[in-house]
Design a protein around this motif. Sequence first.
Motif, short mmCIF file in Angstrom:
data_model
loop_
_atom_site.label_atom_id
_atom_site.label_comp_id
_atom_site.label_asym_id
_atom_site.label_seq_id
_atom_site.Cartn_x
_atom_site.Cartn_y
_atom_site.Cartn_z
N LEU A 1 0.86 -1.18 0.00
CA LEU A 1 0.00 0.00 0.00
C LEU A 1 0.90 1.23 0.00
N THR A 2 0.66 2.14 -0.95
CA THR A 2 1.43 3.38 -1.00
C THR A 2 0.47 4.56 -0.93
N VAL A 3 0.83 5.52 -0.10
CA VAL A 3 0.07 6.77 0.03
C VAL A 3 1.07 7.91 -0.16
N GLU A 4 0.80 8.75 -1.15
CA GLU A 4 1.71 9.84 -1.51
C GLU A 4 0.92 11.13 -1.57
N ASN A 5 1.53 12.21 -1.14
CA ASN A 5 0.81 13.48 -1.13
C ASN A 5 1.76 14.63 -1.43
N THR A 6 1.20 15.68 -1.97
CA THR A 6 1.93 16.94 -2.12
C THR A 6 1.96 17.65 -0.77
N GLY A 7 2.81 18.66 -0.66
CA GLY A 7 2.91 19.38 0.60
C GLY A 7 4.23 20.09 0.75
N ASP A 8 4.55 20.45 1.98
CA ASP A 8 5.80 21.15 2.26
C ASP A 8 6.99 20.22 2.05
N VAL A 9 8.13 20.82 1.75
CA VAL A 9 9.36 20.06 1.59
C VAL A 9 9.84 19.63 2.97
N LEU A 10 10.13 18.33 3.12
CA LEU A 10 10.57 17.77 4.39
C LEU A 10 12.00 17.26 4.26
N THR A 11 12.75 17.38 5.34
CA THR A 11 14.11 16.84 5.36
C THR A 11 14.06 15.38 5.82
N PRO A 12 15.08 14.59 5.48
CA PRO A 12 15.11 13.20 5.96
C PRO A 12 15.07 13.10 7.48
N HIS A 13 15.66 14.06 8.18
CA HIS A 13 15.63 14.02 9.65
C HIS A 13 14.19 14.21 10.15
N GLN A 14 13.45 15.15 9.56
CA GLN A 14 12.05 15.34 9.96
C GLN A 14 11.24 14.08 9.70
N VAL A 15 11.46 13.45 8.57
CA VAL A 15 10.69 12.25 8.22
C VAL A 15 10.99 11.11 9.19
#
Length: 357
Positions: free
Chosen positions: A285-299
Amino acid sequence: MSVRLKLTFSYAGFLMVAGTLLLAAVWVFLLRYVPDRAMLINPDDRPTGVFPIRSTLLDVFAPRAAAVLAFLLVFGLVGGWILAGRMLAPLTRITDATRTATNGSLSHRIDLPGRNDEFRELADAFDTMLARLEAHVSEQQRFAANASHELRTPLAISKTLLDLARADPDQDTGLIIERLHTVNTRAIEATEALLLLSRAHQWSFTREPVDLSLVAEEAAETLLPLAEKHGVTIETSGEITPTRGSQPLLLQLTTNLVQNAIVHNLPDQGTVWVNTTTGPKSAVLTVENTGDVLTPHQVSTLTEPFQRGTERLHTDHAGVGLGLAIVKTITGAHGGTLTLTPRPDGGLHITVELPTD
């Protein structure tokens, strides 16, 4: 009787048995190849009598054999005690580490040196267990502290609103009631999320065949009004994706992902893509969305309880920061893997891979 003493007696007993067998073999050899008697010959080559060889050998052999066995017994006990102590020394270190962990110190490690033998494997496995326990306890402590803070906030706000209403009876009661209703709703949502997270941690559910594509369609249809309210488009695609698990928990997982994708989206003209596919041995299952740019640390911190990432654009769905934590727990309960990847253009790409068996 201690293990060291048992090993000592075992070593000594084995040495005694081996010595007895060796002496018995020597005696059997003597019985076979040595005659019972021999004639005594004088210088004139005339027999002067009969000499009993075997009885004489027995008189000489028996006391010396007893002395050898006594020496082997003492040597086996002393040597066995020393060898057993050296063999059990790693076990003593493991026992000391266990006592230390029992007293509440999980930071201690055995770090057993030497070659990779059974004791080294046991010590390494114990160190791994201590590391996981320490991480789990730390996580539970952080979770308890964050949960207490999260539940205390609405209660404090409610108390403040009630104190204001009591201090100024002329205030607009309708506005105060509306604010109390909002705060109470948030507290209920947080409590329900905590209960769901607790149930998912128990892993006690009946596994049944589930079509992940139908679950994704149901979640998207349920959240369509929320998406329309925020100007977000939901696009679903995929094929029949069978897996085994709890249909309510998988629906909660998918709903949390889609709702998170809606809330963490652009203020207008945002998009959410929901897709299901079947791999060789997994349902994806994949869920993808547009939005603000996130850093790998935030993710990397988004699946931690009460982590909300960037500021949400829609304050009417501020959430309690448990959505992705619940997703992570449900995924782990089903033996799956959860992967979060930031999109280069902004937003998030989340993949849930579940076993088909």
